[in-house]
Design a protein around this motif. Sequence first.
Motif, PDB file in Angstrom:
ATOM      1  N   ASN A 192       0.814  -1.219   0.000  1.00 36.60           N
ATOM      2  CA  ASN A 192       0.000   0.000   0.000  1.00 36.60           C
ATOM      3  C   ASN A 192       0.849   1.271   0.000  1.00 36.60           C
ATOM      4  O   ASN A 192       0.396   2.343   0.408  1.00 36.60           O
ATOM      5  N   VAL A 246      -3.589  -4.025   6.891  1.00 35.18           N
ATOM      6  CA  VAL A 246      -3.585  -2.759   6.144  1.00 35.18           C
ATOM      7  C   VAL A 246      -4.992  -2.435   5.662  1.00 35.18           C
ATOM      8  O   VAL A 246      -5.485  -1.307   5.812  1.00 35.18           O
ATOM      9  N   ALA A 250      -1.841   3.496   6.092  1.00 35.17           N
ATOM     10  CA  ALA A 250      -1.356   2.217   6.621  1.00 35.17           C
ATOM     11  C   ALA A 250      -0.526   1.481   5.576  1.00 35.17           C
ATOM     12  O   ALA A 250      -0.898   1.427   4.400  1.00 35.17           O
TER      13      ALA A 250
END
Length: 433
Positions: A245, A268, A279
């Motif tokens: 991410n 996440v 995150a």
Amino acid sequence: MRFTPQFLDELRARLPVSEVVGKRVRLKRAGKEWKGLSPFQQEKTPSFTVNDQKGFYHDFSSGRHGNIFDFVMETEGVSFPEAVERLASMAGMPLPAVTPDAARHEQRRKTLHDVMELAAKFFADTLASRNGAKARGYLADRAISPATQLQFRLGYAAAERFGLKEFLGSQGISTDDMVEAGLLVAGDDIPVPYDRFRDRVMFPITDLRGRVIAFGGRALEKDVPAKYLNSPETPLFHKGDNLYNLATARQAAHDGAALIVVEGYVDVIAMVTSGFAGAVAPLGTALTENQLALLWKMADEPILCFDGDRAGQKAAYRAADLALPHLKPGKSLRFALLPEGQDPDDLARSGGRGAIEEVISAARGLAEVLWSREIEGGNFATPERRAALEARIGELTNAVRDEVVRRYYRQDFAERLQRNFAPEAARGGYGRG
């Protein structure tokens, strides 16, 4: 082409604009940006701004605007290749060798990006098909909605040994390309290469530009050797240099979100869907130095949020030791420990955003975490034991390379020793040399 796009992207990633500009311009933090006096003309009021997240500077007084390469060319009067060479030296990056294969190598990377994109679409289509029912059931059990599945481009690798291979082959992709991209298992003892990911929920891993470079696969059966399986090292993917991410979290951190490191893919997703868009997670390994450097490019004090068990505590201590030598003024870590037996996904489902906020707001500083570790379960009833504690603290502070940060750590720990034990503990200092 002497300098490939990959090399230039890596150079930009390693050198924040403020670090390059700061060699010539005295910069001061101004919200999400830096400000200073124009290096291009005389002025009394700062109108020169630097934005590390967007990777550019802008001089309102002269109208000049650019990236790190433009700045070096403008201020040092050198050509683009010379600017790249100087910046590479500053970043400690060796220059790429000039070979006839350089252009072909870059084209090869582009081909592999295309292969990974096709694979991601195939996995997503499989998840949405009749064959993906079991995987959709697993995701529903984890409270990952169809909208969230689309947001993170989740997919499913069916149990067939050649499903992805046959699909990519029908798209004109060679077996060699599939192997090099890490999608097939191959070797001298394997007569026919076969799909690496089978009967797994698939989590695409992207680079800073949002391109798919690898996958993480979560097994749906219990009796498999690895519950999670990641892509191997490839020309596109080096797991110690990436975070799950990453691209989305970088933008979120730039927009003011807290940068929070959790342990897994589902964690996440749980954090993001609970409102914590910044995150990220390491990719199946403990946090690395390169990942730490990535985090500090996005935020001054990332928050490491570990599971509330002994393993999570050990992970926090490892990260603290990893960070200590690399601390810089303003750059540190905070640590948030979850309730015993819970991970972020559990907490998000049981308590929602409020429960997570409570944990994040209680995050402790790096010095406090190190101090807690050193005194945990200790008996300091004798002078010798207190002296041993002081010696260990001295070794910790000596690990800090930055002179200014090291001086403040010595002061902080000296005060802790003085508060907790006899005043004499802090006399004469410690960790000298």
